[in-house]
Design an enzyme around this catalytic site. Structure first.
Site, PDB file in Angstrom:
ATOM      1  N   HIS A  37      -0.541  -0.148  -1.524  1.00  0.00           N
ATOM      2  CA  HIS A  37      -1.237  -1.227  -2.208  1.00  0.00           C
ATOM      3  C   HIS A  37      -2.678  -1.215  -1.678  1.00  0.00           C
ATOM      4  O   HIS A  37      -2.909  -0.844  -0.538  1.00  0.00           O
ATOM      5  CB  HIS A  37      -0.520  -2.519  -1.777  1.00  0.00           C
ATOM      6  CG  HIS A  37      -0.914  -3.754  -2.500  1.00  0.00           C
ATOM      7  ND1 HIS A  37      -2.037  -4.471  -2.176  1.00  0.00           N
ATOM      8  CD2 HIS A  37      -0.310  -4.431  -3.505  1.00  0.00           C
ATOM      9  CE1 HIS A  37      -2.101  -5.536  -2.957  1.00  0.00           C
ATOM     10  NE2 HIS A  37      -1.071  -5.540  -3.779  1.00  0.00           N
ATOM     11  N   ASP A  68       4.257  -2.607   5.855  1.00  0.00           N
ATOM     12  CA  ASP A  68       3.969  -3.639   4.869  1.00  0.00           C
ATOM     13  C   ASP A  68       5.285  -3.947   4.144  1.00  0.00           C
ATOM     14  O   ASP A  68       5.748  -3.169   3.316  1.00  0.00           O
ATOM     15  CB  ASP A  68       2.893  -3.106   3.913  1.00  0.00           C
ATOM     16  CG  ASP A  68       2.684  -4.010   2.702  1.00  0.00           C
ATOM     17  OD1 ASP A  68       3.405  -5.017   2.562  1.00  0.00           O
ATOM     18  OD2 ASP A  68       1.801  -3.684   1.896  1.00  0.00           O
ATOM     19  N   GLN A  87       6.970  -6.135  -0.346  1.00  0.00           N
ATOM     20  CA  GLN A  87       7.805  -5.858  -1.504  1.00  0.00           C
ATOM     21  C   GLN A  87       9.276  -5.633  -1.113  1.00  0.00           C
ATOM     22  O   GLN A  87      10.149  -5.609  -1.966  1.00  0.00           O
ATOM     23  CB  GLN A  87       7.256  -4.613  -2.201  1.00  0.00           C
ATOM     24  CG  GLN A  87       7.545  -4.516  -3.662  1.00  0.00           C
ATOM     25  CD  GLN A  87       6.996  -5.694  -4.448  1.00  0.00           C
ATOM     26  OE1 GLN A  87       7.751  -6.405  -5.098  1.00  0.00           O
ATOM     27  NE2 GLN A  87       5.691  -5.931  -4.383  1.00  0.00           N
ATOM     28  N   LYS A 142       6.519 -13.955  -2.299  1.00  0.00           N
ATOM     29  CA  LYS A 142       7.349 -12.958  -2.979  1.00  0.00           C
ATOM     30  C   LYS A 142       8.836 -13.175  -2.701  1.00  0.00           C
ATOM     31  O   LYS A 142       9.674 -12.467  -3.243  1.00  0.00           O
ATOM     32  CB  LYS A 142       6.910 -11.554  -2.573  1.00  0.00           C
ATOM     33  CG  LYS A 142       5.505 -11.269  -3.107  1.00  0.00           C
ATOM     34  CD  LYS A 142       5.127  -9.838  -3.166  1.00  0.00           C
ATOM     35  CE  LYS A 142       3.748  -9.719  -3.803  1.00  0.00           C
ATOM     36  NZ  LYS A 142       3.047  -8.504  -3.440  1.00  0.00           N
ATOM     37  N   CYS A 145      -2.699  -2.820  -8.261  1.00  0.00           N
ATOM     38  CA  CYS A 145      -3.371  -2.711  -6.958  1.00  0.00           C
ATOM     39  C   CYS A 145      -3.021  -1.401  -6.269  1.00  0.00           C
ATOM     40  O   CYS A 145      -2.981  -1.340  -5.036  1.00  0.00           O
ATOM     41  CB  CYS A 145      -3.021  -3.871  -6.032  1.00  0.00           C
ATOM     42  SG  CYS A 145      -3.631  -5.445  -6.600  1.00  0.00           S
TER      43      CYS A 145
HETATM   44  C1  LIG Z   1       1.943  -8.225  -2.929  1.00  0.00           C
HETATM   45  C2  LIG Z   1       1.750  -7.102  -2.007  1.00  0.00           C
HETATM   46  C3  LIG Z   1       0.706  -7.127  -1.052  1.00  0.00           C
HETATM   47  C4  LIG Z   1      -0.298  -8.230  -0.972  1.00  0.00           C
HETATM   48  O1  LIG Z   1       0.269  -9.456  -0.674  1.00  0.00           O
HETATM   49  P1  LIG Z   1      -0.627 -10.784  -0.664  1.00  0.00           P
HETATM   50  O2  LIG Z   1       0.374 -11.880  -0.639  1.00  0.00           O
HETATM   51  O3  LIG Z   1      -1.440 -10.749  -1.931  1.00  0.00           O
HETATM   52  O4  LIG Z   1      -1.494 -10.720   0.544  1.00  0.00           O
HETATM   53  C5  LIG Z   1       0.612  -6.054  -0.194  1.00  0.00           C
HETATM   54  N1  LIG Z   1       1.465  -5.021  -0.249  1.00  0.00           N
HETATM   55  C6  LIG Z   1       2.474  -4.961  -1.149  1.00  0.00           C
HETATM   56  C7  LIG Z   1       3.415  -3.799  -1.133  1.00  0.00           C
HETATM   57  C8  LIG Z   1       2.646  -5.997  -2.049  1.00  0.00           C
HETATM   58  O5  LIG Z   1       3.630  -5.942  -2.938  1.00  0.00           O
END
Ligand SMILES: *Cc1c(COP(=O)(O)O)cnc(C)c1O
Length: 404
Positions: A121, A198, A201, A224, A362
């Site tokens: 992302h 990260d 997701q 999320k 993104c």
């Molecule tokens: C949504 C997402 C982000 C960003 O999250 P924010 O809540 O906008 O800071 C980063 N990495 C992944 C894989 C995402 O799905």
């Protein structure tokens, strides 16, 4: 077994209509919807005990502080962190990543290497590029294959004693690929590199165990996983969090302030300058309770069923191509139809009350790899149904009829 009708009753928004049609919400990878149980916690906070935390001697401040710190412990237990102060409250995944990147600016030296994955992302690319500019470190990329999987042989070749940091998402938001993070972490550690995962997701689908994974950092956003926006967390191993300097200066993060020198507070407060999103932290805890009350095994099994069903149905449509065909993926389908711009499909689906995402999600480097401007992305949650997928398939067929 998931009782989807019962679950749907928890989500007031699923009762509304869009353009005169019942809402079909398939943009869960961008943000999830909020159950009444979490909304109630937010209303209760502002109705009954809104106060600033950690400072007041009065009852409301005490109640707010207790609820906020209880939420931290819920999150600690959920991710199986060894200590509550290894959980830092942030405004979200992006904030968490920037906090770590900023900290490494004082650790990295010219010529050091950072490895990221091709599936990232933007929020997991740009902070590292900024860090490289500041420090003279070099960014290396683990390439991907046509199925949307990381090429692990190439990763082996990139790792060396110069590698100081490795960053990858647990699950790709654009394609749904589940990355082999156990292997990525284990191999990074053989060269002494730290790893940040990260999990933005992954957390809607999986319950990660940061100790079993041996992750050095793991980050996620509340919005999320059925929580509020503007709230997230950073897990860091205590030894790493102690090594990193504070990110922002201000109230709450200090031990003692004089004009000559300020000493910083202990973890986690060292990284929590200023008044935080108190209600957001408490609601994050409530969202985790809600998800666990349904159960992650049940969620994974049901979402897999939705994924298989939707994949099969969509592939019946002529000219439809799915991007991200790894066997190891979650309930995200990114697709295009030959000769049609993804935006046009998204617009027609919206007229039918169906919310999908169109664009690069993104993750422009992934689109560049496939040489496409973007995709239509339908992402499913445990509150979606097969009937809704039928509506999506009929909607796409209708769009094809109008546009080809
Ligand atoms: C949504 C997402 C982000 C960003 O999250 P924010 O809540 O906008 O800071 C980063 N990495 C992944 C894989 C995402 O799905």
């Amino acid at each position: 077994m998931i009782d989807v009708q019962k679950i749907r009753n928890d989500f007031p928004i699923l009762r509304r209509e869009v353009n005169g049609k019942p809402l079909v919400y398939f943009d869960n990878a961008a943000t999830s919807q909020t159950p009444q149980q979490v909304i109630d916690v937010i209303v209760d906070y502002y109705s009954n005990y809104n106060a600033n935390i950690h400072r007041g001697v009065h009852a409301l401040s005490q109640e707010a502080t207790d609820a906020y710190e209880q939420a931290r412990i819920k999150i600690q237990k959920h991710f199986n962190a060894a200590k509550a102060h290894e959980i830092i409250f942030t405004s979200g995944t992006t904030h968490s990543i920037n906090l770590v990147a900023n900290g490494f600016a004082s650790i990295l030296q010219k010529g050091d290497e950072i490895i990221v994955s091709a599936l990232e992302h933007h929020s997991n690319i740009v902070p590292w590029q900024m860090l490289c500019e500041k420090t003279g470190a070099v960014l290396k990329v683990i390439p991907m294959n046509q199925d949307g999987e990381l090429m692990m042989n190439a990763y082996d070749d990139l790792l060396s004693s110069k590698t100081k940091l490795v960053f990858t998402n647990h699950i790709s938001n654009a394609l749904g690929t589940i990355n082999p993070i156990e292997e990525i972490i284990r191999k990074a550690h053989t060269v002494g590199a730290a790893v940040l995962i990260d999990g933005a997701q992954a957390c809607p689908h999986i319950k990660p165990d940061v100790q079993a994974l041996d992750a050095d950092f793991y980050v996620a956003s509340a919005h999320k996983i059925c929580g509020p926006t503007g709230q997230g967390m950073l897990y860091g191993k205590e030894e790493w969090l102690n090594k990193l300097p504070p990110y922002q200066g201000g109230g709450e993060m200090i031990e003692e302030v004089t004009f000559e020198k300020t000493t910083y507070a202990d973890l986690p407060h060292k990284f929590e300058a200023g008044t935080p999103n108190i209600c957001g932290g408490i609601a994050f805890g409530a969202a985790i309770d809600y998800m666990n009350s349904i159960g992650f095994d049940e969620i994974a099994a049901y979402e897999h069923e939705l994924l298989e069903y939707a994949t099969e149905q969509l592939l019946n449509i002529e000219g439809l191509k799915i991007y991200g065909t790894s066997k190891n993926k979650t309930s995200v389908i990114s697709f295009n139809i030959e000769g049609i711009h993804p935006y046009d499909i998204g617009t027609i689906l919206d007229k039918l009350g169906i919310a999908v995402r169109t664009g690069h999600h993104c993750a422009q480097p992934i689109m560049d790899y496939y040489k496409i401007p973007g995709t239509v992305r339908a992402s499913f949650s445990f509150y979606n149904t097969k009937e809704e997928i039928d509506l999506l398939v009929a909607g796409v067929e209708r769009a094809v009829g109008m546009l080809v």
